[in-house]
Design an enzyme around this catalytic site. Structure first.
Site, short mmCIF file in Angstrom:
data_model
loop_
_atom_site.label_atom_id
_atom_site.label_comp_id
_atom_site.label_asym_id
_atom_site.label_seq_id
_atom_site.Cartn_x
_atom_site.Cartn_y
_atom_site.Cartn_z
N LYS A 150 0.84 -1.21 0.00
CA LYS A 150 0.00 0.00 0.00
C LYS A 150 0.86 1.24 0.00
O LYS A 150 2.02 1.25 0.40
CB LYS A 150 -0.96 0.03 1.21
CG LYS A 150 -0.29 0.15 2.59
CD LYS A 150 -0.03 1.55 3.06
CE LYS A 150 0.77 1.56 4.35
NZ LYS A 150 1.63 2.67 4.61
N PRO B 161 9.10 -5.11 -0.24
CA PRO B 161 10.28 -4.91 0.59
C PRO B 161 9.93 -4.72 2.08
O PRO B 161 8.87 -4.20 2.40
CB PRO B 161 10.94 -3.67 0.01
CG PRO B 161 10.03 -3.13 -1.01
CD PRO B 161 8.94 -4.10 -1.28
N GLY C 153 7.70 1.02 4.43
CA GLY C 153 6.56 1.94 4.42
C GLY C 153 5.49 1.51 3.46
O GLY C 153 4.65 2.30 3.05
N ALA D 170 3.63 -1.48 4.07
CA ALA D 170 2.71 -2.35 4.82
C ALA D 170 2.85 -3.83 4.47
O ALA D 170 1.89 -4.59 4.57
CB ALA D 170 1.25 -1.91 4.65
N GLY D 171 4.04 -4.26 4.07
CA GLY D 171 4.24 -5.66 3.69
C GLY D 171 3.88 -6.63 4.81
O GLY D 171 3.16 -7.61 4.58
N GLY D 172 4.33 -6.37 6.02
CA GLY D 172 4.04 -7.26 7.15
C GLY D 172 2.55 -7.31 7.45
O GLY D 172 1.98 -8.37 7.73
N SER D 173 1.90 -6.15 7.39
CA SER D 173 0.45 -6.08 7.64
C SER D 173 -0.30 -6.86 6.57
O SER D 173 -1.29 -7.54 6.84
CB SER D 173 -0.03 -4.62 7.60
OG SER D 173 0.64 -3.87 8.57
N ASP E 35 -2.72 -1.12 9.96
CA ASP E 35 -2.88 -1.21 8.50
C ASP E 35 -3.49 -2.54 8.04
O ASP E 35 -3.77 -2.70 6.86
CB ASP E 35 -1.51 -1.08 7.81
CG ASP E 35 -0.87 0.29 8.00
OD1 ASP E 35 -1.60 1.24 8.34
OD2 ASP E 35 0.35 0.40 7.79
O1 C5P Z 1 -0.41 -0.50 14.37
P1 C5P Z 1 1.01 -0.79 14.06
O2 C5P Z 1 1.53 -1.96 14.85
O3 C5P Z 1 1.27 -0.94 12.59
O4 C5P Z 1 1.84 0.47 14.52
C1 C5P Z 1 3.22 0.45 14.64
C2 C5P Z 1 3.67 1.65 15.45
O5 C5P Z 1 3.47 2.85 14.70
C3 C5P Z 1 2.90 1.86 16.74
O6 C5P Z 1 3.47 1.14 17.80
C4 C5P Z 1 3.03 3.37 16.96
O7 C5P Z 1 4.30 3.69 17.48
C5 C5P Z 1 3.01 3.90 15.53
N1 C5P Z 1 1.64 4.30 15.12
C6 C5P Z 1 1.06 5.42 15.65
N2 C5P Z 1 -0.20 5.79 15.27
C7 C5P Z 1 -0.87 5.07 14.34
C8 C5P Z 1 -0.28 3.92 13.76
C9 C5P Z 1 0.97 3.56 14.17
O8 C5P Z 1 1.66 6.11 16.49
N3 C5P Z 1 -2.08 5.47 13.98
#
Ligand code: C5P
Length: 299
Positions: A6, A95, A99, A101-104, A137
């Site tokens: 994404k 990759p 940035g 969102a590959g893992g998601s 994500d």
């Molecule tokens: O939700 P996810 O695990 O992908 O988020 C990774 C990190 O990115 C969170 O631990 C947080 O530090 C930051 N984040 C955030 N606000 C969001 C999404 C992510 O601060 N809306």
């Protein structure tokens, strides 16, 4: 299973919340750059992950419960009281820590695939709720297309997109940490050196998407994390400058970076922009792709 990368066409970051996350006003958009996941049932209750692909950093990808795809399968098994396990074979094209969102996306694919292979028959709404627990994500990656994201990103509303758009991605060496980029933005805001939070997605982006108006989409693209990503990786400014000088419809850092996403006016211009960026020797790899792509799906 195929599952997309994404880009956030708009990534508006609000204030830091008490839970440490930030409220987002974002538009997610799925790209035809996809990981592939094959799931086979095991009867021993274990979730075993094997990863293939060409990226040098793949050997640093955890294969245990720290991997979001494994966590997704474990969460689904626990919630549905399923006693079997799964063998996940993941071919990584997206990759890592880019940035994109590959893992998601891998987690979304694991939810859909295990639901099918284990014969659980869960509905999309059930999978979306689990996806939201796994990461901000992940719900979007189940849906694909273009989606308005609220809350910390997990509140998803599909939005219409007309036509196909043509993209050039500049993949960079190394990765940028998403938490570090959000923290850097907070610090920058406390010091008064960052712009004010974007609270809403601009309406003109949504109408440009609905009309397939590439110039309008490109003109509306913004990312509140871009200044901190550029501060951490000054080399990306050159990528964006070269991309903009080609007459691209728009160019921005994708999510928390370091991938740069360039929107081209059409397929030919995407090829031309890629030639220019490759000649400038920016990034690790320059890819041409399209969107919007479907979400995690069997096929
Ligand atoms: O939700 P996810 O695990 O992908 O988020 C990774 C990190 O990115 C969170 O631990 C947080 O530090 C930051 N984040 C955030 N606000 C969001 C999404 C992510 O601060 N809306």
């Amino acid at each position: 299973m195929l599952t997309p990368a994404k880009v956030n066409l708009v990534l508006g970051v609000g204030s830091r919340r008490v839970d440490g996350f930030h409220d987002l006003a974002t538009v997610y958009y799925a790209l035809d750059l996809q990981d592939e996941l094959v799931v086979e049932a095991r009867d021993d209750g274990r979730i075993v992950l094997r990863v293939t692909g060409n990226q040098p950093s793949l050997r640093r990808l955890p294969l245990d419960g720290r991997n979001l795809a494994v966590r997704a399968a474990q969460l689904l098994a626990a919630r549905s009281a399923h006693r079997g396990g799964a063998y996940l074979t993941l071919h990584k094209n997206i990759p890592l820590t880019a940035g994109l969102a590959g893992g998601s996306s891998d987690a979304a694919a694991a939810l859909v695939a295990c639901n099918a292979v284990w014969g659980l028959g869960l509905e999309l709404a059930d999978l979306l709720a689990m996806a939201a627990e796994l990461g901000s994500d992940v719900p979007f990656c189940l849906l694909g297309g273009a989606v308005l994201g609220g809350g910390r990103g997990e509140l998803v509303t599909p939005v219409p997109v007309a036509g196909v758009q043509h993209w050039v991605l500049v993949l960079a060496d190394g990765g940028l940490s998403t938490p570090a980029m959000f923290a850097a933005l907070d610090t920058s805001r406390e010091r008064g050196t960052a712009g004010s939070p974007t609270e809403v997605v601009p309406a003109n982006l949504l109408s440009a998407l609905a009309d397939g108006d590439v110039a309008g989409i490109g003109a509306a693209m913004t990312n509140d994390l871009e200044p901190v990503a550029l501060a951490a990786r000054p080399d990306l400014s050159r990528v964006l400058a070269i991309a903009r000088a080609t007459g691209a419809a728009g160019a921005l850092v994708s999510g928390s970076g370091p991938t740069c996403a360039v929107l081209a006016h059409d397929a030919d211009s995407a090829d031309r922009i890629a030639v220019v960026l490759r000649a400038a020797r920016v990034g690790r790899q320059v890819l041409v792709t399209t969107g919007p792509a479907l979400g995690a799906r069997i096929g």
